[in-house]
Write a protein that holds these residues in place. Structure first.
Motif, mmCIF file in Angstrom:
data_model
loop_
_atom_site.group_PDB
_atom_site.id
_atom_site.type_symbol
_atom_site.label_atom_id
_atom_site.label_comp_id
_atom_site.label_asym_id
_atom_site.label_seq_id
_atom_site.Cartn_x
_atom_site.Cartn_y
_atom_site.Cartn_z
ATOM 1 N N TRP A 306 -9.479 -6.857 6.315
ATOM 2 C CA TRP A 306 -8.765 -7.685 5.320
ATOM 3 C C TRP A 306 -9.473 -7.636 3.976
ATOM 4 N N MET A 307 -10.805 -7.539 4.019
ATOM 5 C CA MET A 307 -11.558 -7.416 2.765
ATOM 6 C C MET A 307 -11.217 -6.109 2.072
ATOM 7 N N SER A 308 -11.169 -5.063 2.873
ATOM 8 C CA SER A 308 -10.860 -3.744 2.324
ATOM 9 C C SER A 308 -9.451 -3.724 1.725
ATOM 10 N N ALA A 309 -8.502 -4.273 2.470
ATOM 11 C CA ALA A 309 -7.132 -4.362 1.955
ATOM 12 C C ALA A 309 -7.075 -5.292 0.748
ATOM 13 N N GLY A 310 -7.858 -6.375 0.818
ATOM 14 C CA GLY A 310 -7.893 -7.325 -0.291
ATOM 15 C C GLY A 310 -8.425 -6.688 -1.568
ATOM 16 N N SER A 311 -9.458 -5.848 -1.429
ATOM 17 C CA SER A 311 -10.004 -5.157 -2.603
ATOM 18 C C SER A 311 -8.956 -4.262 -3.246
ATOM 19 N N VAL A 312 -8.193 -3.581 -2.386
ATOM 20 C CA VAL A 312 -7.137 -2.705 -2.909
ATOM 21 C C VAL A 312 -6.089 -3.540 -3.646
ATOM 22 N N THR A 316 -5.386 -3.075 -7.528
ATOM 23 C CA THR A 316 -4.136 -2.401 -7.900
ATOM 24 C C THR A 316 -2.959 -3.360 -8.032
ATOM 25 N N GLY A 317 -3.071 -4.539 -7.413
ATOM 26 C CA GLY A 317 -1.942 -5.469 -7.409
ATOM 27 C C GLY A 317 -0.833 -5.029 -6.472
ATOM 28 N N MET A 331 -11.915 4.682 -5.035
ATOM 29 C CA MET A 331 -12.472 3.549 -4.287
ATOM 30 C C MET A 331 -13.190 4.043 -3.025
ATOM 31 N N PRO A 332 -14.191 4.914 -3.200
ATOM 32 C CA PRO A 332 -14.805 5.515 -2.007
ATOM 33 C C PRO A 332 -15.546 4.516 -1.115
ATOM 34 N N PHE A 394 -2.628 5.795 4.970
ATOM 35 C CA PHE A 394 -1.573 5.562 3.966
ATOM 36 C C PHE A 394 -2.101 4.889 2.693
ATOM 37 N N VAL A 395 -3.190 4.133 2.832
ATOM 38 C CA VAL A 395 -3.707 3.436 1.650
ATOM 39 C C VAL A 395 -4.612 4.352 0.817
ATOM 40 N N PHE A 396 -5.486 5.092 1.504
ATOM 41 C CA PHE A 396 -6.502 5.843 0.754
ATOM 42 C C PHE A 396 -6.195 7.336 0.624
ATOM 43 N N PHE A 397 -5.355 7.861 1.521
ATOM 44 C CA PHE A 397 -5.031 9.292 1.441
ATOM 45 C C PHE A 397 -3.533 9.453 1.207
ATOM 46 N N ALA A 398 -2.863 10.117 2.147
ATOM 47 C CA ALA A 398 -1.420 10.350 2.066
ATOM 48 C C ALA A 398 -1.037 10.867 0.683
#
Lengths: 586, 84
Positions: A306-312, A316-317, A331-332, A394-398
């Motif tokens: 959730w922290m990782s998703a929260g940072s994104v 990015t909003g 955002m490595p 899907f968040v960091f690659f794709a």
């Protein structure tokens, strides 16, 4: 009295929060939760703070290994969450979080059902502020639905507790063995908080609408307090095996359907809590320890995700997979920590999930529960699919959407780094967690050649399927309908059915009774005397030979005279006589 | 700046790299099967005694899960503004 209830330590500790300015506020929160962790480590086993309240015996502090392990992880997670929330200066959110975490601790350390219920409700109210604080219309509505569902769950629990207390005469909260209406209602209320389908939609509806830090905090406490309550009260209740197995698969299917990254993570909570609930249903020492250990590890890696998703979201909003992608470039660190969380949730050897989930699966094997074992293995494969790969992929690659937000702020990275460290530390040195497990058992060796090999096979072939069937997993701009349909859409349909149905019935009744029958009665009352007189006059007019035009004129005049009441004495006496005759014969 | 962008997109989005990643994935999958030749399995239920049982289980169950999700999606998926 050296022991102090940790719940009140945090709840009272929240009072000075508004008076701290700037970073001092955040430092205070970090210090407070670290102190709470220390306080719990110093608590001595046994019951204290026993008071009388309205004739009930309340035990505000019951300390044993089971309450302690949840106390540790609740405060540890709070500590990391407040580091993560270092950027946040909103006192409302911080106070709500402290009330929420405090009351979760209260529930875990409560020795009786009355104070358990009290903390249960405070948790529901305080946590809703973490959703409402996002201040969007979506979060407002989701927050309202969230609180309503929890009021329902709370009332079930309360009704169950009242029946249970009146039948046993005791408020103590220990293992419940009676199967009756009261205990089933309690179980139902707890399963609402555990997010067991079909009572789970509140979680995937509300958590993704929470604030950035709210999501991190919410992911840990409500469901895991329910897990604690089930371990304490309902170990070995076989229905929980079925409920848990359904949860594991349900969470995966929905997570595969979702587009919003935080909704994916919300559904994966249901999946993970399913493992714990299954373990509680199995009810052996190993399975119960597995449930507690898995709750411990889960809180860490789920908060990390959730922290990782929260940072994104913070940078990015955006939170939809269809709008994200290619973030590994800028955002490595967030990616790295997110991947560690994803590996831990997938029980990859070397991470915490591997050493904790195995306890539950081993518990099922030891009891020769073939189907349960098979479902848990299938679900383990599915976890890697939806949370282990789908989320980071899907968040960091794709597809690169051209987003170049840059890395998130340092405190967020420190918090994530801390949680990622714990994921790996518990993964390679599980003894530290096994030593604080609630029930005594022989040391379990997770790292056998067979276990590592079979787990790697399971996971790597799942990964293969993910990439082979990637075209089927393409994200669409959609949501998946869950059971909240019944009170979101169903409510509206119910309203319109009731509106059309009942109002239609109302109109029909108006037409038939008010305008129809009443009208006829009025008309009858108005015209009856004249009509009766006509029975006499029409033959009379025929006899005296009046032509039809004159007959019609006389008839008209007669009606008018009757409605105006302007009648001669002779006519009245004739009509009265006729009436009396009719009455006499009828 | 433009060059930088170009360099960046070379990192993972090149067909060659993707191909290598695929080979690596197959290789790793194959490697996970190798230890089975050397270790003593402890089958408990009978079905788990077969060679590569867990590999097959992972493979098959993920396909089935995706298919179920896909089929479920036909009924359950709605536009994002469905509730608005």
């Amino acid at each position: 009295m050296t022991d102090f209830p940790p719940a009140w330590f945090l709840i009272l500790g929240s009072l000075p929060v508004p008076f701290f300015k700037g970073n001092l506020k955040n430092w205070y929160l970090i210090f407070l939760t670290a102190a709470a962790f220390y306080l719990i480590s110093q608590l001595s086993a046994g019951s204290s703070w026993q008071i009388q309240f309205s004739g009930f015996n309340l035990t505000l502090l019951r300390v044993d290994k089971l309450s302690k392990i949840f106390g540790y992880i609740f405060t540890l997670n709070a500590f990391a969450a407040f580091i993560y929330a270092f950027y946040l200066k909103d006192s409302t959110q911080h106070i709500a979080a402290l009330f929420y975490i405090g009351s979760a601790l209260g529930a875990v350390f409560a020795g009786d059902l009355v104070s358990l219920y009290f903390y249960w409700e405070v948790m529901a109210v305080a946590s809703s502020f973490l959703i409402l604080s996002r201040k969007t219309s979506k979060s407002m509505n989701a927050g309202m639905r969230y609180i309503l569902v929890h009021i329902f769950g709370g009332l079930c629990l309360l009704a169950g507790i009242i029946i249970h207390i009146s039948s046993t005469g005791s408020t103590d909260f220990n293992t419940i063995t009676d199967h009756n209406m009261g205990t089933y209602l309690m179980l139902l209320g707890i399963l609402v908080n555990a997010a067991a389908p079909p009572l789970s939609a509140w979680l995937s509806d509300a958590y993704p609408e929470a604030t950035v830090t709210g999501g991190v905090i919410l992911s840990a406490y409500t469901t895991k307090t329910a897990v604690y309550t089930l371990i304490r009260g309902f170990p070995g209740w076989e229905i929980l095996i079925v409920v848990g197995c359904v949860m594991t698969i349900y969470g995966i299917i929905y997570a595969l359907l979702e587009n919003d990254m935080r909704r994916i993570l919300a559904y994966s909570i249901i999946n993970q809590v399913g493992f714990m609930v299954t373990g509680i249903g199995i009810g052996t020492t190993m399975a119960l320890n597995g449930a507690a250990a898995h709750a411990f590890a889960h809180i860490i890696y789920k908060a990390l995700l959730w922290m990782s998703a929260g940072s994104v979201l913070y940078m990015t909003g955006k939170s939809k997979c269809t709008e994200l992608g290619g973030l590994y470039k800028t955002m490595p660190w967030t990616l790295l920590f997110g991947v560690i969380g994803a590996l831990a949730i997938s029980s990859f050897p070397g991470t915490s999930g591997f050493t904790t989930k195995s306890l539950i699966i081993k518990g099922a094997i030891n009891e020769h529960l073939t189907w349960v074992w098979l479902v848990l293995e299938i679900a383990s494969a599915g976890v890697f699919l939806h949370a282990g790969i789908k989320f980071p992929y899907f968040v960091f690659f794709a597809k690169d959407r051209g987003l170049r937000p840059g890395e998130t702020n340092k405190p967020m990275l420190i918090a994530m780094g801390f949680m990622a460290f714990l994921c790996i530390f518990i993964g390679i040195y599980p003894k530290i967690l096994y030593d604080i497990l609630p029930f005594d058992m022989k040391y379990y060796q997770a790292y056998t050649a067979v276990h590592v090999t079979t787990q790697l096979q399971l996971l790597m072939f799942s990964a293969l399927v993910f990439f082979l069937l990637l075209s089927l997993l393409k994200r669409t701009e959609t949501i998946a309908v869950d059971t909240d349909w019944f009170y979101r859409k169903g409510g509206r349909i119910f309203y319109s059915v009731m509106d059309k149905g009942l109002n239609g019935l109302n109109n029909a009744a108006d037409k038939f009774f008010v305008k129809g029958i009443t009208g006829s009665i009025i008309r009858f009352s108005q015209n009856a005397p004249a009509s009766i007189m006509l029975l006499f006059f029409i033959p009379y007019w025929s006899i005296i030979g009046l032509d039809p035009a004159k007959k019609a004129a006389r008839k008209e005049k007669l009606y008018r005279s009757f409605s105006a009441g302007a009648l001669s004495v002779g006519l009245i006496s004739i009509s009265v006589t006729l009436y009396l005759c009719i009455l006499f014969f009828v | 700046m433009e060059e930088e962008e170009k360099k960046e997109s070379h990192l993972l989005y090149q067909p060659g790299v993707i191909r290598k990643l695929w080979i690596m994935l197959y290789l790793i999958c194959g490697l996970t099967l190798v230890p089975e030749f050397f270790i003593e399995r402890e089958p408990h239920f009978g079905i788990d005694a077969y060679f590569g049982f867990f590999a097959l289980l992972g493979f098959a169950s993920c396909i089935v899960l995706i298919m179920i999700a896909k089929a479920g999606g036909i009924v359950l998926k709605r536009k994002e503004d469905y509730y608005d």
